[in-house]
Design an enzyme around this catalytic site. Sequence first.
Site, PDB file in Angstrom:
ATOM      1  CE  LYS A 191     -20.640  -1.103  18.098  1.00  0.00           C
ATOM      2  NZ  LYS A 191     -20.767  -2.254  17.186  1.00  0.00           N
ATOM      3  CB  SER A 272     -24.356  -2.468  16.552  1.00  0.00           C
ATOM      4  OG  SER A 272     -23.127  -3.051  16.225  1.00  0.00           O
ATOM      5  CB  THR A 293     -21.254  -9.868  15.673  1.00  0.00           C
ATOM      6  OG1 THR A 293     -20.663  -9.291  16.835  1.00  0.00           O
ATOM      7  CG2 THR A 293     -21.471 -11.357  15.899  1.00  0.00           C
ATOM      8  N   GLY A 295     -22.255  -7.649  10.072  1.00  0.00           N
ATOM      9  CA  GLY A 295     -22.649  -6.464   9.310  1.00  0.00           C
ATOM     10  C   GLY A 295     -22.509  -5.137  10.006  1.00  0.00           C
ATOM     11  CB  SER A 296     -22.129  -4.182  13.509  1.00  0.00           C
ATOM     12  OG  SER A 296     -23.383  -4.730  13.850  1.00  0.00           O
TER      13      SER A 296
END
Length: 654
Positions: A191, A272, A293, A295-296
């Site tokens: 990421k 995200s 943070t 659910g990402s």
Amino acid sequence: MNNTEIQSNADMDGQSEAVEPLLGTPGGKQRQQQEKIHQASTLLPFKARLFLLLVSLVCIFTLQNAIHDLEALGKISNMLASVDELLALVLTLLWVQQSCATPSCSNGGGKKFPSLLNAEIPDLIKGLDSGLFTTVDLVNAYIARINEVNSTLKAVTQINPDALSIAADLDAARAAGDKKGPLHGIPILLKDSIGTFDKMENTAGSYALVGAKVPEDSTVVAKLRKAGAVILGKANMSQWANFRSFNSSNGWSSTGGQTEGAYFPKQDPVGSSSGSGVAISIGLAAASLGTETHGSIIAPAQMNNLVGIKPTVGLTSRHLVVPISERQDTIGPMARTVKDAAYLLAAIAGKDSKDNYTSSIPFETLPDYVSACQLGSLSGKRIGIPRNLIPSPLPQSFQYIVSSFNTALGVLREANATIIDDLYLPGQVLMNLGPYQMHVVNAEFISALPRYFASLTSNPANLTDLQSLIDWTKAHGHLEHYPDRDVARWEGVLTNTGHGNDSPYFWGNYSAQIYAAGPQGILGALKNHSLDALVIPTWWSATMPAMLGTPVVTVPMGKLPNDGSVVEEKDQRGDLVRWAGNLPFGISFVGEGFSEEKLIGLAYDFEQKTKVRETVKPYVKPKTELRDVVAKRVQKQIAKIAGKWSKDAADGVF
């Protein structure tokens, strides 16, 4: 940075020649060539083998009788030495061309090229160790696959310019018997908020961080490199981890454009870590790292038909990862299988003096997360089902997910797990009494952002705190798509909270949050009912573990039906499809802090008993496979030898 085709700075074909063909294990070039000649020649008819032998003998006889002087003799000796290599290459090419890349077929020698759409890390390790292909081949294949689909899906923003040279070094090390670690030669995507000390950018999807440099690799990246992984590139993400706007869309960033999922045209990738999810779902790398943070990791994992592990806060270091909340941020793997995710978690977990949260790890020696992947792990376990986390009433499509979930519980029962159904978690009601989590995350963001900016060795935008970031974004609206995409979330952080995590107001909210999610939530249920884990559809599994900092493992559970019963829905901007037939969904295993080993075992057993991922097909996928890359490389090597022979002939050697 938003290019339709991503290229490495390295010469892919040139780098391919840095490694001998199909040599991946120690023991000598000659022996391995002989093995390849034998293996490949067994695929040819007898007459073809005899013809090749006669041609070789004629060439040797003619050349020996054409020697004119002693200088030529030396050249011809070298040339004759290459006959064996040429024969090996020709036969290897024929063998590759007769092979296939599907799970159901293999060549005569019992080996096969794994299909990169579903290739598992153990398959790739086996192929590399056996010399079936090289890491350079693997990197070239993934780069080709990225370029085939990235103009549509925009899942990857950067290719590591050094990926091929790193791959060549790892191939050379393997040939010398020097494996760096369990991920030796395995390409991994990151990421774009995870810092790397190399030629790549660390942008969090914003031009505000283009040119900003970290002083060293983030700890998780350093651990991946130590394990032998190739950092292939950076994946697109929701800008600033979805923490800038209230009117933006999942997977959009100013530097990378709009990521789309691969299971329906214009699919909302969700969360995200969206690029990390989309890329792995169609085999653009072996696996990826995401951040969570709230659910990402697990949300984009479920919507992209993947396994995602959201680790306990503190199991993996956050050093030099763009932050939101020190009490909720965590770094974890996204992969096609539970075992692949376990490989990555094993590589990145551990204590780090640069992240004091890792000091809470209770183990002197970390659990063996890969070995936790055992059939039968569900047997004898007590599993709780917190039904009141599922909202009511539900739209029809969500009812389909609950129906699939109930079917999945049958799989758990058949595996000899005890199901304690219809648990009530009173903390769910308490969470609705106040915006505890909002104030906690806001305050932590106010405190964390200046520390990150201060750690940068280069900071072209001169960012110092949240207000300076807001000002820069508004001043560069042409780059950051402002005001079309607002900064209202940031402005709300300052106006609604306005203090850091050193304020007494912070501690009141944080204490309320921990009470609701802990004794009145996950921890209370686990203790009061003597449970090994909670299980819930992934759609409703994120909030309490986020507030508490506890782990979640999501596994593919099913997909929405393609029979026309699902009404297509768009996201708030009307840009993406958030609901449609064929979209995947998952099941989550939730536990207490540092229970990843147990959760991985449960998730693996369920995965192996259901094999759902293989039944959900993307509407778009790349075409390049490993066999294509290997065949191209061998063809080039044959042409190189033939060209050398032609040059020697023109020079009058014979």
